[in-house]
Design an enzyme around this catalytic site. Structure first.
Site, PDB file in Angstrom:
ATOM      1  N   ASN A  88       0.355   0.734   6.115  1.00 39.62           N
ATOM      2  CA  ASN A  88       0.874  -0.177   5.097  1.00 39.62           C
ATOM      3  C   ASN A  88       1.527  -1.345   5.830  1.00 39.62           C
ATOM      4  O   ASN A  88       2.406  -1.129   6.666  1.00 39.62           O
ATOM      5  CB  ASN A  88       1.910   0.560   4.244  1.00 39.62           C
ATOM      6  CG  ASN A  88       2.673  -0.376   3.325  1.00 39.62           C
ATOM      7  OD1 ASN A  88       2.153  -1.420   2.917  1.00 39.62           O
ATOM      8  ND2 ASN A  88       3.904  -0.010   3.001  1.00 39.62           N
ATOM      9  N   GLY A  89       1.081  -2.567   5.539  1.00 40.03           N
ATOM     10  CA  GLY A  89       1.650  -3.736   6.230  1.00 40.03           C
ATOM     11  C   GLY A  89       0.523  -4.691   6.614  1.00 40.03           C
ATOM     12  O   GLY A  89      -0.602  -4.572   6.107  1.00 40.03           O
ATOM     13  N   CYS A  98       0.882  -1.159   0.000  1.00 41.89           N
ATOM     14  CA  CYS A  98       0.000   0.000   0.000  1.00 41.89           C
ATOM     15  C   CYS A  98       0.920   1.209   0.000  1.00 41.89           C
ATOM     16  O   CYS A  98       2.113   1.089   0.272  1.00 41.89           O
ATOM     17  CB  CYS A  98      -0.855   0.061   1.262  1.00 41.89           C
ATOM     18  SG  CYS A  98      -2.038  -1.281   1.404  1.00 41.89           S
ATOM     19  N   TRP A 152      -3.936  -1.708  -1.531  1.00 43.16           N
ATOM     20  CA  TRP A 152      -3.843  -2.999  -2.222  1.00 43.16           C
ATOM     21  C   TRP A 152      -4.363  -4.003  -1.198  1.00 43.16           C
ATOM     22  O   TRP A 152      -3.686  -4.325  -0.227  1.00 43.16           O
ATOM     23  CB  TRP A 152      -2.396  -3.274  -2.588  1.00 43.16           C
ATOM     24  CG  TRP A 152      -2.177  -4.502  -3.407  1.00 43.16           C
ATOM     25  CD1 TRP A 152      -2.332  -4.628  -4.748  1.00 43.16           C
ATOM     26  CD2 TRP A 152      -1.746  -5.779  -2.932  1.00 43.16           C
ATOM     27  NE1 TRP A 152      -2.015  -5.899  -5.147  1.00 43.16           N
ATOM     28  CE2 TRP A 152      -1.656  -6.631  -4.049  1.00 43.16           C
ATOM     29  CE3 TRP A 152      -1.435  -6.298  -1.680  1.00 43.16           C
ATOM     30  CZ2 TRP A 152      -1.269  -7.962  -3.952  1.00 43.16           C
ATOM     31  CZ3 TRP A 152      -1.044  -7.624  -1.576  1.00 43.16           C
ATOM     32  CH2 TRP A 152      -0.972  -8.444  -2.710  1.00 43.16           C
ATOM     33  N   GLU A 191      43.263 -24.985  18.457  1.00 47.10           N
ATOM     34  CA  GLU A 191      42.277 -24.989  19.541  1.00 47.10           C
ATOM     35  C   GLU A 191      42.635 -26.025  20.616  1.00 47.10           C
ATOM     36  O   GLU A 191      42.549 -25.739  21.817  1.00 47.10           O
ATOM     37  CB  GLU A 191      40.880 -25.259  18.938  1.00 47.10           C
ATOM     38  CG  GLU A 191      39.743 -25.474  19.923  1.00 47.10           C
ATOM     39  CD  GLU A 191      39.483 -24.298  20.837  1.00 47.10           C
ATOM     40  OE1 GLU A 191      40.053 -23.218  20.632  1.00 47.10           O
ATOM     41  OE2 GLU A 191      38.722 -24.488  21.804  1.00 47.10           O
ATOM     42  N   HIS A 207      59.832 -28.131   8.906  1.00 43.98           N
ATOM     43  CA  HIS A 207      60.584 -26.885   8.698  1.00 43.98           C
ATOM     44  C   HIS A 207      61.169 -26.352  10.007  1.00 43.98           C
ATOM     45  O   HIS A 207      61.613 -25.204  10.054  1.00 43.98           O
ATOM     46  CB  HIS A 207      59.682 -25.837   8.051  1.00 43.98           C
ATOM     47  CG  HIS A 207      59.172 -26.271   6.713  1.00 43.98           C
ATOM     48  ND1 HIS A 207      59.993 -26.371   5.615  1.00 43.98           N
ATOM     49  CD2 HIS A 207      57.952 -26.698   6.313  1.00 43.98           C
ATOM     50  CE1 HIS A 207      59.284 -26.813   4.582  1.00 43.98           C
ATOM     51  NE2 HIS A 207      58.045 -27.028   4.983  1.00 43.98           N
ATOM     52  N   GLU A 254      45.388 -23.589  28.583  1.00 45.75           N
ATOM     53  CA  GLU A 254      44.495 -22.788  29.413  1.00 45.75           C
ATOM     54  C   GLU A 254      44.007 -23.580  30.636  1.00 45.75           C
ATOM     55  O   GLU A 254      44.042 -23.087  31.764  1.00 45.75           O
ATOM     56  CB  GLU A 254      43.310 -22.396  28.507  1.00 45.75           C
ATOM     57  CG  GLU A 254      42.252 -21.564  29.132  1.00 45.75           C
ATOM     58  CD  GLU A 254      41.058 -21.368  28.184  1.00 45.75           C
ATOM     59  OE1 GLU A 254      41.019 -21.990  27.094  1.00 45.75           O
ATOM     60  OE2 GLU A 254      40.154 -20.619  28.555  1.00 45.75           O
ATOM     61  N   LYS A 257      43.389 -24.976  24.485  1.00 45.70           N
ATOM     62  CA  LYS A 257      42.605 -25.509  25.602  1.00 45.70           C
ATOM     63  C   LYS A 257      43.513 -26.181  26.628  1.00 45.70           C
ATOM     64  O   LYS A 257      43.320 -26.033  27.831  1.00 45.70           O
ATOM     65  CB  LYS A 257      41.574 -26.537  25.107  1.00 45.70           C
ATOM     66  CG  LYS A 257      40.294 -25.950  24.608  1.00 45.70           C
ATOM     67  CD  LYS A 257      39.507 -25.267  25.710  1.00 45.70           C
ATOM     68  CE  LYS A 257      38.300 -24.564  25.132  1.00 45.70           C
ATOM     69  NZ  LYS A 257      38.596 -23.415  24.270  1.00 45.70           N
ATOM     70  N   ARG A 277       1.794   1.206  -5.812  1.00 46.97           N
ATOM     71  CA  ARG A 277       1.858   0.354  -4.627  1.00 46.97           C
ATOM     72  C   ARG A 277       0.504  -0.257  -4.282  1.00 46.97           C
ATOM     73  O   ARG A 277       0.409  -1.111  -3.390  1.00 46.97           O
ATOM     74  CB  ARG A 277       2.366   1.140  -3.414  1.00 46.97           C
ATOM     75  CG  ARG A 277       3.734   1.750  -3.611  1.00 46.97           C
ATOM     76  CD  ARG A 277       4.160   2.500  -2.365  1.00 46.97           C
ATOM     77  NE  ARG A 277       4.362   1.594  -1.269  1.00 46.97           N
ATOM     78  CZ  ARG A 277       5.519   1.026  -0.949  1.00 46.97           C
ATOM     79  NH1 ARG A 277       6.588   1.313  -1.661  1.00 46.97           N
ATOM     80  NH2 ARG A 277       5.624   0.200   0.054  1.00 46.97           N
ATOM     81  N   LYS A 282      36.191 -14.936  31.951  1.00 47.08           N
ATOM     82  CA  LYS A 282      35.279 -15.370  30.892  1.00 47.08           C
ATOM     83  C   LYS A 282      35.088 -14.298  29.819  1.00 47.08           C
ATOM     84  O   LYS A 282      35.097 -14.581  28.640  1.00 47.08           O
ATOM     85  CB  LYS A 282      33.928 -15.745  31.508  1.00 47.08           C
ATOM     86  CG  LYS A 282      32.909 -16.306  30.514  1.00 47.08           C
ATOM     87  CD  LYS A 282      33.308 -17.690  30.030  1.00 47.08           C
ATOM     88  CE  LYS A 282      32.342 -18.273  29.029  1.00 47.08           C
ATOM     89  NZ  LYS A 282      33.021 -19.330  28.234  1.00 47.08           N
TER      90      LYS A 282
HETATM   91  C1  F6R Z   1      39.323 -20.100  25.309  1.00 44.66           C
HETATM   92  C2  F6R Z   1      38.429 -18.954  25.462  1.00 44.66           C
HETATM   93  C3  F6R Z   1      38.856 -17.640  24.925  1.00 44.66           C
HETATM   94  C4  F6R Z   1      37.685 -16.929  24.240  1.00 44.66           C
HETATM   95  C5  F6R Z   1      38.083 -15.502  23.822  1.00 44.66           C
HETATM   96  C6  F6R Z   1      36.973 -14.811  23.058  1.00 44.66           C
HETATM   97  O1  F6R Z   1      38.773 -21.246  25.838  1.00 44.66           O
HETATM   98  O2  F6R Z   1      37.368 -19.064  26.012  1.00 44.66           O
HETATM   99  O3  F6R Z   1      39.932 -17.760  24.061  1.00 44.66           O
HETATM  100  O4  F6R Z   1      37.294 -17.697  23.142  1.00 44.66           O
HETATM  101  O5  F6R Z   1      38.404 -14.742  24.952  1.00 44.66           O
HETATM  102  O6  F6R Z   1      35.825 -14.702  23.821  1.00 44.66           O
HETATM  103  P1  F6R Z   1      34.434 -14.340  23.177  1.00 44.66           P
HETATM  104  O7  F6R Z   1      33.998 -15.486  22.359  1.00 44.66           O
HETATM  105  O8  F6R Z   1      33.526 -14.094  24.333  1.00 44.66           O
HETATM  106  O9  F6R Z   1      34.653 -13.113  22.332  1.00 44.66           O
END
Ligand code: F6R
Length: 602
Positions: free
Chosen positions: A99-100, A2, A73, A474, A498, A481, A478, A27, A597
């Site tokens: 419109n919608g 519309c 419409w 990774e 290498h 860490e 891990k 429209r 975290k």
């Molecule tokens: C490793 C881990 C960190 C996060 C990084 C990014 O186990 O947890 O390397 O992956 O700090 O964090 P985000 O995903 O929150 O940006």
């Protein structure tokens, strides 16, 4: 479809609305209408037929500086005068053009009728006028704001109230709406053709914005949509697990399901990602993609690079967020920058997105935390939808990020060269992953035994090639860490000859990612090179593989899947290995030393 138009200013509104509406006729052209708030008399017209054929001999008598118009419409309700817009409330104080489609109009209408409202059309749109009437106290924008909260569907609306007569209120969600700005006058319209003869200065309203316009001024209210946190309280508890990290690894099959649920159209080999819908057209024009992230999220980005490169057919780059913005990357509006972040708060990634925005890139996110800074800062994105991840180590979020990267690969691939058969095949295999992840987790006891066996070693290598090279990175991250008394290094298997091979002896174990894939033979060579130097090898390979079993010291099997999906399964034993080794060393695997975290500092 519309067309809507509105005018507020010092001029006579009717001729402006009439000529503007004629431009919007494409429209919708089954009926049309106007409301002009007059100085002496108001003018309301609702009529079937084409606006282009409308002739009003007594036009001169229609006087007023505020008005709205609509060309229809039909969607809900037949083509009748009564169903033409504007619609009004019981007292004929409030007039609305829309419109919608209001999807929940039936329910709203029933309720309004039960509260005594009298309807004069069959349309969905009329509920808007009655809801505004219901919420009106003394301020039109407040009543509109409250009304919009009740609506489901799409709208571009313009509203006038006799009780707040110096005002035109306009709002949109999913239907286009422009605000045209001229000296002492304003127009709103569904598209520029209706207003360009008056002004070229426009503001394109965004979804959930409400423009409140008076003859001399305007302001825009942003109505933030309320987002629902889908997490359940139990998800933030350990349940029968000793640690969140273990619980979250065992939640991986469910997390895969949640990440892909409702996002696959299997028979069409297509993917539906609501969060990207608004930018689909722009994505078609993208000429290169840069993936960014930190730590584990950056490893997901690297796997994404292999997926995108193989199936989307665009130049792809991966960058570490903290390096990206200082590199002076060459970016433009044809570049999409896809940021991956579980927390959505990682400062390095957030700043990198801001840099990409300054360079006019399309910014996208894969984020778990709803409403987080990265989710808000990016132009569009996909949520992981996997609930909270509490263990400091990213585990289920990593797997979910990989699954979403697969979905994006198919979404963008199918926009370009990926054929139906390939799309279907990838999605079909992706849907099998929750079961295959479960099967992989059945080896937890075996992995625990290996963690005990290898807990005395101080250094590890992790090797992989192609899709599993980032998984080697990774696995090493891990281990460092979570079992932080151990040093580990991940690298592409082709590189060890290498330099790094010099370190290998019977005290230096190597974890080799060696599923059946296009680089299987090359990985086998790397294992042989290590064995020739008396190195210990833990191999992750495809189930039933006897050849690798005979070569390696220990084997963990993953089920057979597509090459691009092998990293998703291969990462699971590596996460478990790190967790069990950390526990074996007496460490708190949920809160590793020196880490947090959500890394909100650069
Ligand atoms: C490793 C881990 C960190 C996060 C990084 C990014 O186990 O947890 O390397 O992956 O700090 O964090 P985000 O995903 O929150 O940006």
């Amino acid at each position: 479809m519309c067309g809507i138009i509105g005018y507020i200013g010092k001029k006579n509104a009717f001729p402006i609305l009439l000529s503007g509406l004629k431009k919007l006729e494409y429209r919708g052209y089954d009926s049309f209408g106007f409301f002009i708030l007059g100085k002496n008399n108001d003018f309301l017209l609702k009529k079937t037929g084409k606006i282009s054929e409308y002739k009003n001999k007594s036009q001169k008598n229609i006087k007023g500086n505020l008005g709205i118009g609509h060309t229809r419409w039909a969607t809900t309700g037949a083509v009748t005068d009564a169903n033409a817009h504007p619609h009004f409330d019981c007292q004929k104080n409030i007039f609305v053009v829309h419109n919608g489609i209001i999807e929940n109009y039936k329910k709203l209408k029933e309720k309004l009728i039960s509260e005594g409202h009298k309807f004069s059309s069959e349309t969905d749109s009329e509920v808007i006028a009655h809801l505004i009437e219901k919420h009106f106290q003394n301020n039109l924008e407040e009543a509109v704001r409250k009304t919009l909260k009740k609506l489901r569907g799409t709208y571009g609306i313009a509203v006038i109230s006799k009780k707040d007569p110096e005002k035109l209120v306009a709002a949109k969600l999913g239907s286009p709406l422009l605000l045209g700005i001229n000296h002492n006058e304003f127009l709103v319209a569904s598209d520029p053709s209706a207003i360009v003869s008056h002004t070229r200065q426009v503001i394109t309203l965004d979804d959930n914005e409400i423009a409140v316009i008076s003859p001399n001024d305007f302001f825009i209210l942003k109505e933030k949509p309320i987002e629902k946190i889908e997490w359940k309280i139990e998800e933030a508890e350990k349940k029968e697990f000793s640690h969140f990290m273990l619980k979250e690894i065992f939640e991986i099959p469910e997390s895969i399901e949640k990440s892909i649920a409702g996002r696959i159209i299997p028979d069409k080999g297509l993917v539906k990602l609501g969060g990207l819908e608004e930018v689909l057209d722009r994505l078609k024009k993208i000429e290169k993609i840069t993936l960014i992230g930190c730590g584990t999220a950056q490893h997901a980005a690297q796997v994404g690079e292999y997926m995108f490169e193989e199936y989307i057919g665009l130049p792809i780059k991966t960058e570490i967020s903290s390096e990206f913005r200082y590199k002076k990357p060459i970016l433009d509006e044809k570049t999409a920058v896809l940021a991956i972040s579980q927390s959505g708060e990682t400062a390095d990634t957030l700043e990198a997105i801001k840099e990409a925005k300054r360079k006019k890139c399309l910014t996208l996110g894969i984020v778990n935390a709803v409403g987080s800074s990265i989710a808000r800062e990016t132009d569009a994105g996909v949520y992981n939808r996997i609930g909270p991840e509490i263990g400091v180590a990213a585990t289920k979020s990593f797997i979910s990020q990989l699954c979403i990267l697969v979905l994006i690969t198919v979404a963008l691939g199918r926009q370009r060269e990926m054929d139906l058969v390939t799309g279907k095949k990838i999605l079909n295999e992706l849907q099998k992953l929750p079961e295959l992840a479960k099967k992989t987790l059945e080896q937890a006891d075996k992995i625990k035994e290996l963690a005990e066996k290898y807990s005395e070693y101080k250094n590890f290598f992790f090797l992989g090639r192609k899709y599993n090279y980032p998984i080697a990175l990774e696995g090493a991250l891990k281990l460092k860490e979570i079992a932080w008394k151990i040093h580990a290094e991940g690298m592409p298997a082709g590189e060890i000859k290498h330099g790094q091979l010099a370190l290998i002896d019977e005290n230096f174990p190597t974890v080799c990612l060696c599923p059946y894939d296009s680089v299987y033979d090359k990985m086998k060579n790397a294992i042989e090179e290590i064995k020739a130097r008396k190195g210990l090898v833990i191999a992750i390979t495809t189930e039933k593989n006897q050849e690798i079993k005979n070569l390696a010291d220990d084997v963990i099997y993953i089920p057979k899947t597509l090459e691009m999906l092998t990293p998703i399964l291969a990462a699971i034993p590596l996460h478990l290995f790190a967790a069990y080794l950390g526990l074996e060393l007496g460490l708190d695997i949920d809160k590793p030393r020196n880490l947090a975290k959500s890394v909100t500092v650069e």
